[in-house]
Design an enzyme around this catalytic site. Sequence first.
Site, mmCIF file in Angstrom:
data_model
loop_
_atom_site.group_PDB
_atom_site.id
_atom_site.type_symbol
_atom_site.label_atom_id
_atom_site.label_comp_id
_atom_site.label_asym_id
_atom_site.label_seq_id
_atom_site.Cartn_x
_atom_site.Cartn_y
_atom_site.Cartn_z
ATOM 1 N N TYR A 63 0.853 -1.192 0.000
ATOM 2 C CA TYR A 63 0.000 0.000 0.000
ATOM 3 C C TYR A 63 0.886 1.239 0.000
ATOM 4 C CZ TYR A 63 -4.089 2.864 1.428
ATOM 5 O OH TYR A 63 -5.112 3.786 1.493
ATOM 6 N N CYS A 64 0.627 2.150 -0.943
ATOM 7 C CA CYS A 64 1.333 3.422 -1.019
ATOM 8 C C CYS A 64 2.838 3.160 -1.103
ATOM 9 C CB CYS A 64 0.945 4.305 0.172
ATOM 10 S SG CYS A 64 1.544 6.009 0.057
ATOM 11 N N VAL A 65 3.643 3.801 -0.241
ATOM 12 C CA VAL A 65 5.086 3.606 -0.310
ATOM 13 C C VAL A 65 5.463 2.166 0.033
ATOM 14 C CG1 VAL A 65 5.534 4.318 2.077
ATOM 15 C CG2 VAL A 65 7.318 4.598 0.381
ATOM 16 N N GLY A 72 3.916 -0.332 -1.224
ATOM 17 C CA GLY A 72 3.866 -0.953 -2.536
ATOM 18 C C GLY A 72 5.082 -0.609 -3.377
#
Length: 603
Positions: A340-342, A344
């Site tokens: 998720y987000c950073v 990812g």
Amino acid sequence: MSESEKPRQGDFAPYVVRDPQAFALNVARAVEQAGKAASAWLAPRDASNAPVDPSNAIYGEMVSAFSEIGNYWLADPHRALEAQTRLLAGYMDIWSRSIRKVSGDATHDTAVETPDKRFNDPEWRENLFFDFMRQVYILTGAWARSLVTEAEGLDEETRNKADFYVNQIVNAISPSNFIATNPELYRQTVEENGANLVRGMQMFAEDMTRGAGNLKLRQTRPGSFEVGVNLAVTPGSVVAENDLCQIIQYAPTTQAVFKRPILICPPWINRFYILDLTPEKSFIAWLVDQGHTVFVISWINPDLRHADKDWLSYIDEGLVFALDTIAKATRETEVNAIGYCVGGTLLSAGMALLKRRGDTRIQTATLLATQVDFEHAGDLKVFVDERQIAALEAVMTPSGTLDGGHMATAFNLLRSSDLIWPYVVGNYMKGREPPPFDLLYWNSDATRMAKANHSFYLRKFYLENQLTAGLMELDGGRISLSDVTVPVYSLATREDHIAPARSVYQGCLAFGGEVTYVLAGSGHIAGVINPPHKNKYQYLTGPAPKADVAFADWVADAPEQPGSWWPHWQSWVEPHAGPKVKARKPGVRGKTIEPAPGRYVRE
């Protein structure tokens, strides 16, 4: 307020102070509380130990961007005169319509406007003064924005910065933000003889003290939530830990589970429990209920000990450590990973590195609101250039970390009209506590960033965009996303200001395997945390992104599906999840460390 109580045109009674003595006393009390806030602000700025202020670099960038805009308009006197005339003509039109309004001429009505919740109070249109202020503000804001959009010869970076800073100024000077020009605030202040200002300044002083000299804006009612009590309560256990993270394994709720476990790599900016909010919003609990064995990395809130933990450290001591833990806990060497987000972004770079090492344990990757290509990274790029990164590094050197408040402020500025000014008005001027809101509690639960890791992230991704260019070096060699050939499910959200949907789309082109791109409704958080039972928003599906298909064209042709993307993802992952096996109890060789959510998320 009832119809009979609403002020009428020319009725100034609701705006006249009724008890001057009480009003003066409350103003004095409010000033006293404001003085406490000022003292809290000054405390860490003592001349003998003044911290480096990274905002100085931001001010410099703002002045530079505005100078370029000004140079364009002032370089040609006719062009400058035309811009000024256009603004003055707009003012004169507002003035003439206001005069006609006073005379009772119904033709003063303006064209249909875009709804703006800041101006919902009827007095913004029915009272001549407030209506005039509102129209002048809207006109001036639109004119200021046009100076940026119509300036020719600007590079994209300068235009984006100027547009961002203009929007911040326009949002800040809205008449809705000031007592004397906001009819609702004005009436309340008179009705309460200024008692609202006393409450507001008391909260302001408390929030300044909580932020150790920087305003820690309260966005939800303090004490409404507690991690492990009414947030992050999905049953499970911490089954492994090191200096950088804990690994949580969640207890099954089904008798049989899919053979291949799921590993979640969350962002370390804020806490992992965005994926495990209240039970009815928990993505993790939903995964468990679908029959998945779920593991999640819970990052530590770093301090000086972690200053040198870099991007490679987060891969090896986070991602690889989690994979090793899963193998010990389940005897499975193949996993489906979610980032998720950073988190990812780390997962993507980590998969490329692991492929180079010959480690193929990650068999699929789900990337939630994740960027790997930063060419179109949106407004956050406003804060990333060599000058500002150098300033941040100077700030991080003494403590080895960047205080979470800096990132929280940056994220709030991306949507300042929603995440800053309504709370400034509601908290500090109306004197009202904000209502409980789990998502905003998480948003304010900011974490620090380790210096080495954060510097690498800003420079190598945002500033130099190395990953998709094949220029990133990790562990003694270059990595390439084209080596990542496992199936990828990439979710973007329409209104994402942190990982813009176009940026996520472009990043999909860098992977070497099949990519399923999905565009969900809403933004970076609400678009991801969207339980099916709420039946909110929608999502678009379509063919895999291609270099010769523009993002806008993909969106135009993609069919829309109602509701949450979660069931769509489940149908995507099931063919990669393996057969059902007996449910697994949390633990490594039958041992656990402590109940979920663990110590690290509370630190």
